[in-house]
Design a protein around this motif. Sequence first.
Motif, PDB file in Angstrom:
ATOM      1  N   ALA A 166       0.839  -1.197   0.000  1.00  0.00           N
ATOM      2  CA  ALA A 166       0.000   0.000   0.000  1.00  0.00           C
ATOM      3  C   ALA A 166       0.877   1.251   0.000  1.00  0.00           C
ATOM      4  CB  ALA A 166      -0.923  -0.002   1.220  1.00  0.00           C
ATOM      5  N   TRP A 167       1.929   1.249   0.814  1.00  0.00           N
ATOM      6  CA  TRP A 167       2.846   2.385   0.837  1.00  0.00           C
ATOM      7  C   TRP A 167       3.539   2.556  -0.517  1.00  0.00           C
ATOM      8  CZ3 TRP A 167       3.373   6.160   4.346  1.00  0.00           C
ATOM      9  CH2 TRP A 167       2.813   5.971   5.603  1.00  0.00           C
ATOM     10  N   LEU A 168       3.922   1.449  -1.128  1.00  0.00           N
ATOM     11  CA  LEU A 168       4.579   1.532  -2.440  1.00  0.00           C
ATOM     12  C   LEU A 168       3.678   2.240  -3.451  1.00  0.00           C
ATOM     13  CD1 LEU A 168       6.541  -1.286  -4.203  1.00  0.00           C
ATOM     14  CD2 LEU A 168       4.722  -0.103  -5.418  1.00  0.00           C
ATOM     15  N   GLN A 169       2.406   1.859  -3.499  1.00  0.00           N
ATOM     16  CA  GLN A 169       1.495   2.482  -4.465  1.00  0.00           C
ATOM     17  C   GLN A 169       1.186   3.932  -4.081  1.00  0.00           C
ATOM     18  OE1 GLN A 169      -1.499  -0.296  -6.339  1.00  0.00           O
ATOM     19  NE2 GLN A 169      -1.077  -1.459  -4.469  1.00  0.00           N
ATOM     20  N   HIS A 170       1.163   4.220  -2.784  1.00  0.00           N
ATOM     21  CA  HIS A 170       0.987   5.597  -2.337  1.00  0.00           C
ATOM     22  C   HIS A 170       2.151   6.464  -2.821  1.00  0.00           C
ATOM     23  CE1 HIS A 170      -0.090   8.946   0.298  1.00  0.00           C
ATOM     24  NE2 HIS A 170       1.133   8.931   0.798  1.00  0.00           N
ATOM     25  N   CYS A 171       3.375   5.932  -2.724  1.00  0.00           N
ATOM     26  CA  CYS A 171       4.557   6.685  -3.181  1.00  0.00           C
ATOM     27  C   CYS A 171       4.499   6.915  -4.691  1.00  0.00           C
ATOM     28  CB  CYS A 171       5.831   5.935  -2.806  1.00  0.00           C
ATOM     29  SG  CYS A 171       6.184   5.913  -1.025  1.00  0.00           S
ATOM     30  N   LEU A 172       4.142   5.893  -5.459  1.00  0.00           N
ATOM     31  CA  LEU A 172       4.048   6.050  -6.912  1.00  0.00           C
ATOM     32  C   LEU A 172       2.979   7.075  -7.296  1.00  0.00           C
ATOM     33  CD1 LEU A 172       4.420   2.401  -8.249  1.00  0.00           C
ATOM     34  CD2 LEU A 172       5.966   4.308  -8.671  1.00  0.00           C
ATOM     35  N   ALA A 173       1.897   7.125  -6.522  1.00  0.00           N
ATOM     36  CA  ALA A 173       0.828   8.078  -6.822  1.00  0.00           C
ATOM     37  C   ALA A 173       1.281   9.519  -6.647  1.00  0.00           C
ATOM     38  CB  ALA A 173      -0.383   7.798  -5.934  1.00  0.00           C
ATOM     39  N   HIS A 174       2.343   9.728  -5.885  1.00  0.00           N
ATOM     40  CA  HIS A 174       2.858  11.077  -5.648  1.00  0.00           C
ATOM     41  C   HIS A 174       4.046  11.416  -6.544  1.00  0.00           C
ATOM     42  CE1 HIS A 174       0.494  12.781  -2.388  1.00  0.00           C
ATOM     43  NE2 HIS A 174       0.415  11.576  -1.853  1.00  0.00           N
ATOM     44  N   LEU A 175       4.313  10.616  -7.560  1.00  0.00           N
ATOM     45  CA  LEU A 175       5.431  10.875  -8.465  1.00  0.00           C
ATOM     46  C   LEU A 175       4.953  11.517  -9.761  1.00  0.00           C
ATOM     47  CD1 LEU A 175       7.704   7.688  -8.275  1.00  0.00           C
ATOM     48  CD2 LEU A 175       8.311  10.010  -7.567  1.00  0.00           C
ATOM     49  N   ASP A 176       5.786  12.423 -10.273  1.00  0.00           N
ATOM     50  CA  ASP A 176       5.598  12.892 -11.642  1.00  0.00           C
ATOM     51  C   ASP A 176       5.833  11.731 -12.605  1.00  0.00           C
ATOM     52  OD1 ASP A 176       5.182  15.507 -10.845  1.00  0.00           O
ATOM     53  OD2 ASP A 176       7.298  16.041 -10.970  1.00  0.00           O
ATOM     54  N   ASP A 177       5.325  11.832 -13.824  1.00  0.00           N
ATOM     55  CA  ASP A 177       5.672  10.852 -14.855  1.00  0.00           C
ATOM     56  C   ASP A 177       7.186  10.854 -15.044  1.00  0.00           C
ATOM     57  OD1 ASP A 177       3.044  10.172 -15.265  1.00  0.00           O
ATOM     58  OD2 ASP A 177       2.760  11.556 -16.957  1.00  0.00           O
ATOM     59  N   GLY A 178       7.771   9.689 -14.968  1.00  0.00           N
ATOM     60  CA  GLY A 178       9.221   9.581 -15.070  1.00  0.00           C
ATOM     61  C   GLY A 178       9.944   9.805 -13.761  1.00  0.00           C
ATOM     62  N   GLY A 179       9.211  10.191 -12.692  1.00  0.00           N
ATOM     63  CA  GLY A 179       9.832  10.387 -11.390  1.00  0.00           C
ATOM     64  C   GLY A 179      10.208   9.065 -10.748  1.00  0.00           C
ATOM     65  N   ARG A 180      11.157   9.117  -9.831  1.00  0.00           N
ATOM     66  CA  ARG A 180      11.680   7.888  -9.228  1.00  0.00           C
ATOM     67  C   ARG A 180      11.507   7.893  -7.716  1.00  0.00           C
ATOM     68  NH1 ARG A 180      17.179   6.592 -12.770  1.00  0.00           N
ATOM     69  NH2 ARG A 180      16.039   5.831 -14.599  1.00  0.00           N
ATOM     70  N   ALA A 181      11.385   6.685  -7.186  1.00  0.00           N
ATOM     71  CA  ALA A 181      11.237   6.488  -5.745  1.00  0.00           C
ATOM     72  C   ALA A 181      12.210   5.418  -5.290  1.00  0.00           C
ATOM     73  CB  ALA A 181       9.806   6.082  -5.397  1.00  0.00           C
ATOM     74  N   VAL A 182      12.734   5.577  -4.067  1.00  0.00           N
ATOM     75  CA  VAL A 182      13.557   4.555  -3.427  1.00  0.00           C
ATOM     76  C   VAL A 182      12.922   4.250  -2.083  1.00  0.00           C
ATOM     77  CG1 VAL A 182      15.848   3.896  -2.634  1.00  0.00           C
ATOM     78  CG2 VAL A 182      15.620   5.480  -4.561  1.00  0.00           C
ATOM     79  N   LEU A 183      12.545   2.990  -1.875  1.00  0.00           N
ATOM     80  CA  LEU A 183      11.880   2.566  -0.649  1.00  0.00           C
ATOM     81  C   LEU A 183      12.732   1.527   0.071  1.00  0.00           C
ATOM     82  CD1 LEU A 183       9.478   3.778  -2.351  1.00  0.00           C
ATOM     83  CD2 LEU A 183       8.011   2.144  -1.160  1.00  0.00           C
ATOM     84  N   LEU A 184      12.788   1.631   1.395  1.00  0.00           N
ATOM     85  CA  LEU A 184      13.454   0.635   2.230  1.00  0.00           C
ATOM     86  C   LEU A 184      12.394  -0.345   2.707  1.00  0.00           C
ATOM     87  CD1 LEU A 184      16.141  -0.172   3.657  1.00  0.00           C
ATOM     88  CD2 LEU A 184      15.388   1.229   5.584  1.00  0.00           C
ATOM     89  N   MET A 185      12.529  -1.608   2.288  1.00  0.00           N
ATOM     90  CA  MET A 185      11.458  -2.583   2.503  1.00  0.00           C
ATOM     91  C   MET A 185      11.971  -3.827   3.232  1.00  0.00           C
ATOM     92  SD  MET A 185       8.768  -1.313   0.802  1.00  0.00           S
ATOM     93  CE  MET A 185       7.762  -2.180  -0.412  1.00  0.00           C
TER      94      MET A 185
END
Length: 674
Positions: A304-323
């Motif tokens: 759920a957190w992963l999809q929440h982070c992607l929802a807050h990204l611009d197109d082409g934006g990147r995320a790094v998550l510690l899982m």
Amino acid sequence: MPRPAQVTAAEISRLAGVTRATVSNWRRRHPDFPAPTGGTDTSPAYDLDAVQSWLAARGQLPATSPADDLRTAVRATGSSATTPTRLLPLVLAAARMSDDDLKQLVDLPDAQLPARAQKAIEPHRAEIPGLADLTYQSGEAPLLRALLRCVADEGTPRTVDVLAEGDLDGTGANGLYDTPAPVAALMADLLTEPGMPYPATVFDPACGAGGLLVAAAARGAQKLYGQDIVPAQAAQAAVRLALQAVDTSVRVGDSIRADAFPALTAEAVLCAPPYGDREWGHEELAYDSRWLFGLPPKIESELAWLQHCLAHLDDGGRAVLLMPPAVAERASGRRIRAEILRSGALRAVIALPPGVAQPLHVGLHLWLLERPHPQATLPLNVLFVDPATPDPATPGPARDARPTGKRVAVDWPALHDSVLTAWHDYDRHPDNFDPVPGLAQAVPIIDLLDDTVDLTPARHVRATPVPAMPDELAAMSYELRSRLRRAATGLFTLSGAEPWPPVGSAPLSWRTASVADLLRGDALELLRPQAEIELREGDVILPDVLHDGTGGTGVTRVADAHDAGSHLGRHLHLLRPDPARLDPWFLAGFLAAEENVSAASSGTSVVRLDPRRLRVPLLPLAEQQRYGRAFRQLHALRTAADLAHRLADETARTLAAGLTGGALQPPDVGQPTS
């Protein structure tokens, strides 16, 4: 009326710079030791003033630092659980004062200090969430003065850390941990390549005390957004970020249920989400628009957190998550993992060794994600990196003062460089990435979409490749075995034949001095990397943050000729001894003693070492040098043992790969082997 401050036996041991066993002996052997005033039968608590008086009368109360004084003042106040958080606006105000103004404020009489402090914080309260209504009382003058002195003498970061000790105890029980600085630095560096513009806008929806956002600001981020469900953590993050001279906004609240930034899309997201939360809102958020890859099962809060982070990204934006590693393989998340792969959002999964971050017994993963641009070509593969096994091809002692975790000691510079090199090489040429044996492998997405959709890096990074020609593998194994024999010979030589004789029927007892005492006597200098500090041969390096608060070989290191001229890294202390009065190897050896480090450290999820509280025996220089030679021999022995261990592991894996891959035959029984 504030209740008297109380301390536990463990806190008494830290206060006096002794072990808990020593405190227990004092309780049994000294009838005048203060009686418990609270706590329980198994964990009694004692009046702080009475304990300090008892210790002072016996010369057992070491010199204190401003941080110690602030810690004591916070505990002595004891009137409100929110006391540390209430002080944060004053930290921010003090940090922005000139030295003269700060000194004038510190020197005010008790009757005037609270009102002047109240006036000083007025321009800054709006920057810190949850502190709109705040008044300093007349009886808080000693507490306010202790805080201002800590800011003046030890800096704002150290002051915030001391306040955090009282605010954040126990938060780790819910999977809420500070991200260690080396992990935060690696995550922030993964967002871009050197020489490229850093993402201007960075968001952390579970920002904690702000470590990830501070790392992003240090690399050039200009707009920082954070949210955290724990008010004390959000307030600390706001203070830390406000000092970065960038545009920041930190809110309090549950990001999944009550998103404080619903319209925000950022160039990058950094996040270490809480794990194992089954009450994240599965039922009430069943039809939420953020679930691009499907509604996560109740036990898959991380997805759920992963999809929440992607929802807050611009197109082409990147995320790094510690899982946590279970996210990569749990059967309940298989369907969503498959959809993430099909969308092209997952770019890499990087395994970290156990011990680098809480929980220390688990090897966490970094997930690199990208919100697919509508016009972009979807990637064909995913990079897997597993640097947990060191590469014996580049042996040698680690060049950092690395803390020892519960499972491994991590050479962070080497791990950081190897991960970034693999990621950057892959990112430049994702369809033509050359595998790095034992480290990195690009795997076609179609091969990952099987019955398990297992994204665990160890499953995909083959430890030892089998060369196409059997004679190549035979030559490789011969070279490894030769190096192993040489390493074993060196290890045997270093172990020495000389006896280490006992001192007698009882251990030696020395008169000791604290590092603070040695600093006052000019036998030492204590340096921190506020400015660029060049190392000199003989400098003793200590970490600021420990992983488990214990001593050992990874706690101290003596700089050698190869280190001279290089700069001291961040989050390290440097002790520079006067060679005419202190032998550096003697100093490093005794500073690293487990009981010494335990007595000089504080904190729970983040364990910080205060080097001023470490103690050293007072011995003549010639005797110091005798001990120093022994500590230096032990250092060389550990280094050789580490190399031999890594070579033995690599040799065994290479030979096993040759046997199972059909490239090598077992040696003939009874026949000599080369």
